[in-house]
Design a protein around this motif. Structure first.
Motif, PDB file in Angstrom:
ATOM      1  N   LEU A 600       1.187   5.992  -0.805  1.00 10.24           N
ATOM      2  CA  LEU A 600       0.549   7.259  -1.123  1.00 10.24           C
ATOM      3  C   LEU A 600       0.112   7.932   0.174  1.00 10.24           C
ATOM      4  O   LEU A 600      -0.079   7.281   1.199  1.00 10.24           O
ATOM      5  N   THR A 601      -0.061   9.234   0.124  1.00 16.40           N
ATOM      6  CA  THR A 601      -0.317   9.997   1.350  1.00 16.40           C
ATOM      7  C   THR A 601      -1.577   9.528   2.078  1.00 16.40           C
ATOM      8  O   THR A 601      -1.640   9.573   3.301  1.00 16.40           O
ATOM      9  N   ASP A 602      -2.591   9.079   1.346  1.00 14.74           N
ATOM     10  CA  ASP A 602      -3.826   8.620   1.996  1.00 14.74           C
ATOM     11  C   ASP A 602      -3.802   7.120   2.288  1.00 14.74           C
ATOM     12  O   ASP A 602      -4.821   6.541   2.661  1.00 14.74           O
ATOM     13  N   LYS A 603      -2.617   6.491   2.089  1.00 15.86           N
ATOM     14  CA  LYS A 603      -2.406   5.060   2.342  1.00 15.86           C
ATOM     15  C   LYS A 603      -3.299   4.170   1.461  1.00 15.86           C
ATOM     16  O   LYS A 603      -3.527   2.997   1.773  1.00 15.86           O
ATOM     17  N   SER A 604      -3.780   4.718   0.358  1.00 14.75           N
ATOM     18  CA  SER A 604      -4.613   3.926  -0.545  1.00 14.75           C
ATOM     19  C   SER A 604      -3.788   2.903  -1.320  1.00 14.75           C
ATOM     20  O   SER A 604      -4.321   1.893  -1.789  1.00 14.75           O
ATOM     21  N   VAL A 605      -2.488   3.159  -1.483  1.00 19.69           N
ATOM     22  CA  VAL A 605      -1.576   2.198  -2.107  1.00 19.69           C
ATOM     23  C   VAL A 605      -0.336   2.093  -1.232  1.00 19.69           C
ATOM     24  O   VAL A 605       0.198   3.102  -0.769  1.00 19.69           O
ATOM     25  N   PHE A 606       0.093   0.846  -1.030  1.00 22.04           N
ATOM     26  CA  PHE A 606       1.252   0.597  -0.160  1.00 22.04           C
ATOM     27  C   PHE A 606       2.144  -0.444  -0.815  1.00 22.04           C
ATOM     28  O   PHE A 606       1.678  -1.486  -1.278  1.00 22.04           O
ATOM     29  N   LEU A 607       3.438  -0.145  -0.885  1.00 22.67           N
ATOM     30  CA  LEU A 607       4.417  -1.084  -1.422  1.00 22.67           C
ATOM     31  C   LEU A 607       5.554  -1.261  -0.427  1.00 22.67           C
ATOM     32  O   LEU A 607       6.143  -0.277   0.036  1.00 22.67           O
TER      33      LEU A 607
END
Length: 659
Positions: A600-607
């Motif tokens: 996600l753009t705010d790096k709150s979720v990363f896969l």
């Protein structure tokens, strides 16, 4: 669809709701014949209308009092909706200086269509029940007579209370659809209330002031008149969807559409202004100065010798804190009761080895302070209790401990034997709390964790030509993942746990080993060997299986198209997999899923899903990070999509072909 047809469809959809009578006592054949709710066809029942009016009245002996009257009309569509044939109203009986609240039911009627005629059945005396919940609460329940699928039921009730500090909440939203809801308040302008509208809605509001004259019986039984200005407010909402608890919701009650009114000020012309609106500092002072709290907070003379002896050889404040924390956890067992006031007293709890939350955690604070540790009580509201919107003692129901050691804050709760520094029971993770510091001011404390709790799975697997797997697994769990494992499984019978592990994953497990079960500062480590993992399909000369083998998750928890509630993961977390699969001799890779990285753009979720192969081995590395605990509803679409991709990668097939 052309415009003419669209307009016609809208009329067909909305006509039933608009045609329903909003008058009490007026039930139509159309309502009784209606088979399904016109908007929510899955509804087993619906509230056709719900109205309430809170008004003040004056008495010579007690001054202004208030009562709230309710009118409710309800339709049963399905057998499952018959649970609404029992309706309970709780009321408070715990006032120390006021008369008890009370509830009065009236006009309780069931309507049915019999031989094309509307039949009315009234409530008999046998259908009204009164029950004591605890020393503070009672409830009255009505059981509607002759209720069946298709019935319409209606009733009135009145809630009478001398407490004007907090008016009864009005819930616009229920767990079934509500076609129309209206709340009216008629309050003298001398009484000013903070009004809170909870939930996501567009409630229509109206307000006007008018002069009101009331007669009352005064001195010597003479009739007197009192005139005052009434502020009349009306709140209405239509076509309210059922309140449904969605996955990853902290407490659905936080998002119910409702109105709350709390007294903030009383202003009469010839009397001093009285302010009731509290600040957080007011709340902290009122609790800390209460005798139930202050007396226990300063208790001494029952633990000093034991504590002094246990920490005598320690110089580090961190180690002293750890020793005292572990001592309280092992010494006093939690009785399951909440509260920020002690129940039996800190000294009694220490000697009897049992107490409520405050008994236990005040013991911890007192002992830490005696050892020179800067420790403070922190007031919080548990997840089940909901979030506190404005400063109020009633908003809190729990107490934890904050200690400042070497300029670092450590949060503790000694009610759970598996809790550690900054690892609180899940019930406590509800945003922020308020610490009562030395000068009795309320410092905001962030309770929710920010560090990633990690779950890492290593798999070394050998695939045979018959499609079976054998190998070894090593799982590690840290922080809250370790805490949850210890709370849920560490005290479970090990044989039962292994049977469940084998059953859930279709494995035969051997050489199982669990490390650090009692060493709370260390991560949980599980290792075992497995065989006969039947997670592949053989089709002709091909072997087909999923990358995550028996840990494959094929269900996306986010199914709705949109969402109105925040998404709550409780704590930040990481799921990591490192999998090596040995290819059987005589086979080669025909198809591998593609690697993918998405954030996600705010790096709150990363896969990151990475897969590769060489001649005899397939290597899979997957990392899925959720870097914060709570997301706003506008994040829902992105979260749903990234979970969808994650599950697709788990379920996308690896194909081996015989050479």
């Amino acid at each position: 669809m052309n415009l003419k047809k669209a307009i016609l469809l809208m009329v067909l959809i909305h006509t039933p709701l608009n045609a329903q009578k909003l008058e009490f006592g007026k039930v139509t054949k159309q309502e009784l014949e209606e088979k399904i709710h016109p908007i929510d066809t899955s509804a087993n029942a619906a509230i056709l209308f719900k109205k309430a009016r809170t008004h003040f009245y004056y008495t010579d002996k007690k001054g202004f009092q208030c009562e709230t009257t309710y009118e409710i009309k309800l339709k049963i569509y399905k057998k499952e909706g018959l649970i609404w044939a029992n309706y309970s109203i709780p009321y408070y009986i715990g006032w120390s200086e006021l008369d008890n609240d009370n509830v009065f039911f009236s006009d309780v009627v069931t309507y049915n269509l019999e031989d094309n005629k509307i039949e009315k059945t009234k409530l008999s005396a046998q259908g009204l029940f009164k029950e004591k919940i605890n020393e503070y609460w009672m409830k009255k329940t009505i059981t509607f007579p002759n209720v069946k699928v298709g019935s319409v039921i209606e009733f009135k009730y009145k809630l009478v209370s001398e407490n004007i500090g907090r008016l009864p909440d009005f819930d616009f939203q229920e767990t079934i659809p509500v076609n129309f809801a209206e709340y009216r308040s008629e309050i003298p302008v001398n009484y000013v209330y903070n009004t809170i509208l909870r939930g996501y809605s567009s409630v229509e509001q109206e307000s006007k002031d008018e002069i009101f004259t009331q007669s009352f019986t005064g001195e010597h039984n003479l009739t007197q008149q009192l005139s005052y200005t009434l502020r009349k407010q009306k709140y209405t909402l239509k076509n309210i969807p059922a309140l449904i608890e969605e996955p990853y919701t902290d407490n659905v009650e936080n998002y119910r559409i409702k109105i709350e009114k709390e007294l903030s000020q009383i202003a009469f012309k010839d009397s001093p202004l009285k302010n009731y609106a509290q600040t957080w500092n007011d709340v902290a002072k009122s609790i800390s100065k209460n005798e139930k709290f202050s007396k226990e907070f300063h208790a001494r003379g029952y633990f000093e010798e034991i504590v002094k002896k246990s920490i005598s050889s320690e110089e580090s404040n961190l180690n002293k804190t750890k020793i005292i924390f572990n001592h309280v956890k092992s010494k006093i067992k939690w009785n399951g009761n909440f509260g920020y006031y002690p129940e039996i007293g800190v000294k009694e709890a220490y000697y009897k080895n049992v107490g409520n939350v405050a008994d236990i955690n005040l013991n911890l604070i007192i002992m830490l302070r005696s050892a020179g540790i800067n420790a403070s009580p922190v007031l919080i509201s548990t997840r089940k209790n909901g979030k506190t919107v404005f400063p109020s003692r009633e908003g809190f129901n729990y107490l934890i401990v904050s200690a400042n050691i070497d300029n670092q804050q450590i949060l503790m709760d000694a009610t759970d034997p598996n809790s550690t520094f900054n690892i609180l029971p899940i019930r406590c993770l509800n945003g922020t709390g308020r610490a009562i510091n030395i000068i009795e001011q309320a410092e905001e404390i962030v309770v929710n964790p920010t560090n990633l709790s990690k779950s890492i799975t290593f798999i070394q697997a050998d695939l045979s030509s018959d499609g079976t797997f054998k190998g070894k697994v090593r799982l590690t769990k840290s922080d809250y993942n370790a805490f949850l494992f210890r709370d849920r499984y560490a005290n479970t019978n090990k044989d039962f746990y292994l049977e469940k592990l084998e059953e859930d994953n279709n494995l035969i497990i051997a050489e199982y080993k669990l490390e650090n079960e009692k060493e709370l500062d260390k991560m949980i480590i599980e290792t075992f060997s497995f065989s006969n993992a039947n997670v592949s399909d053989i089709s002709g000369d091909k072997i087909i299986f999923n990358p995550f083998l028996f840990y494959t998750n094929n269900v996306n928890p986010f199914k709705q198209d949109s969402r109105s509630m925040p998404i709550d993961f409780v704590f930040p977390k990481q799921d990591k997999y490192m999998i090596n699969i040995a290819i059987p001799e005589g086979y080669q890779v025909e198809y591998l899923p593609k690697s993918v990285t998405i954030t996600l753009t705010d790096k709150s979720v990363f896969l990151n899903f990475n897969i590769s192969s060489d001649n005899d081995k397939i290597t899979i590395q997957s990392v899925f990070d959720v870097n914060k605990s709570t997301f706003v509803p506008s994040d829902y679409a992105d979260l749903k999509n990234i979970f969808k991709i994650y599950i697709e990668k788990q379920t996308e097939s690896i194909i081996l072909k015989k050479i």
